[in-house]
Design a protein around this motif. Structure first.
Motif, PDB file in Angstrom:
ATOM      1  N   ALA A   5      34.972  41.951  42.166  1.00 15.21           N
ATOM      2  CA  ALA A   5      34.261  41.051  42.964  1.00 15.21           C
ATOM      3  C   ALA A   5      33.342  39.903  42.466  1.00 15.21           C
ATOM      4  O   ALA A   5      33.497  38.993  43.024  1.00 15.21           O
ATOM      5  CB  ALA A   5      33.218  41.828  43.988  1.00 15.21           C
ATOM      6  N   MET A   6      32.957  40.170  41.432  1.00 11.27           N
ATOM      7  CA  MET A   6      32.184  39.030  40.769  1.00 11.27           C
ATOM      8  C   MET A   6      33.131  37.858  40.385  1.00 11.27           C
ATOM      9  O   MET A   6      32.697  36.758  40.533  1.00 11.27           O
ATOM     10  CB  MET A   6      31.331  39.433  39.610  1.00 11.27           C
ATOM     11  N   HIS A   7      34.191  38.333  39.628  1.00  7.13           N
ATOM     12  CA  HIS A   7      35.284  37.369  39.287  1.00  7.13           C
ATOM     13  C   HIS A   7      35.839  36.439  40.498  1.00  7.13           C
ATOM     14  O   HIS A   7      35.948  35.203  40.628  1.00  7.13           O
ATOM     15  CB  HIS A   7      36.286  38.087  38.597  1.00  7.13           C
ATOM     16  N   PHE A   8      36.248  37.118  41.769  1.00  4.98           N
ATOM     17  CA  PHE A   8      36.483  36.404  42.711  1.00  4.98           C
ATOM     18  C   PHE A   8      35.468  35.536  43.432  1.00  4.98           C
ATOM     19  O   PHE A   8      35.888  34.566  43.906  1.00  4.98           O
ATOM     20  CB  PHE A   8      37.182  37.367  43.809  1.00  4.98           C
ATOM     21  N   GLY A   9      34.267  36.036  43.276  1.00 12.03           N
ATOM     22  CA  GLY A   9      33.155  35.386  43.845  1.00 12.03           C
ATOM     23  C   GLY A   9      32.821  33.895  43.130  1.00 12.03           C
ATOM     24  O   GLY A   9      32.897  33.114  43.784  1.00 12.03           O
ATOM     25  N   ASN A  10      32.814  34.045  41.773  1.00  6.02           N
ATOM     26  CA  ASN A  10      32.777  33.078  40.909  1.00  6.02           C
ATOM     27  C   ASN A  10      34.023  31.969  41.219  1.00  6.02           C
ATOM     28  O   ASN A  10      33.931  30.675  41.350  1.00  6.02           O
ATOM     29  CB  ASN A  10      32.777  33.247  39.280  1.00  6.02           C
ATOM     30  N   LEU A  11      35.091  32.745  41.395  1.00  2.00           N
ATOM     31  CA  LEU A  11      36.370  31.404  41.612  1.00  2.00           C
ATOM     32  C   LEU A  11      36.184  30.867  42.914  1.00  2.00           C
ATOM     33  O   LEU A  11      36.185  29.809  42.934  1.00  2.00           O
ATOM     34  CB  LEU A  11      37.704  32.472  41.464  1.00  2.00           C
TER      35      LEU A  11
END
Length: 142
Positions: free
Chosen positions: A97-103
């Motif tokens: 979730a953090m990865h996709f939020g950053n992206l």
């Protein structure tokens, strides 16, 4: 009691290893993307990349510590594996979730940056007027 401590230890070690691997991968592979987001400003991209990694670690370590407690007894190896899989599944979901939020945020920044730097199409001189398709019905040239 021994099974619970072993499960805690496995959870902590695997969670930290997984967080380190994802943080390192994002740091290395995100550098080029950030340079593009910041319109070639490599120094700004490096600084933001480091800050993103620090925030990533803080949030993930906080979640790992917060989710450490196992709500039930761990009488055997099966219960330990089940508890461990639930805990690691939560950590993996938070990392994803953090990865996709950053992206998502960085892609929006990139899109906005490209719109700001997009060349403005030339405007025809006023003497030509609007195309005849825009003219009111019954007007000359319609």
């Amino acid at each position: 009691m021994h099974a619970v401590l072993t499960t805690y230890l496995c959870y902590t070690v695997v969670s930290l290893g997984l967080t380190a691997w994802v943080a390192r991968t994002l740091f290395r592979n995100g550098a080029l993307f950030l340079v593009d987001v910041f319109d070639g400003d490599a120094e700004m991209a490096r600084a933001v990349n480091r800050l993103l990694v620090v925030g990533f670690w803080l949030i993930n370590l906080g979640y790992v510590a917060f989710a450490l407690r196992i709500g039930s007894d761990v009488p055997d190896a099966r219960a330990a594996v089940e508890a461990l899989s639930r805990k690691l599944g939560g950590v993996t979901l938070v990392l994803g979730a953090m990865h996709f939020g950053n992206l998502f945020v960085l892609q929006r920044m990139r899109r906005r940056n490209r719109l700001v730097h997009q060349p403005v199409p030339p405007v025809p001189p006023a003497q030509y007027g609007p195309p005849s398709a825009w003219a009111a019905p019954g007007a000359p040239g319609a």
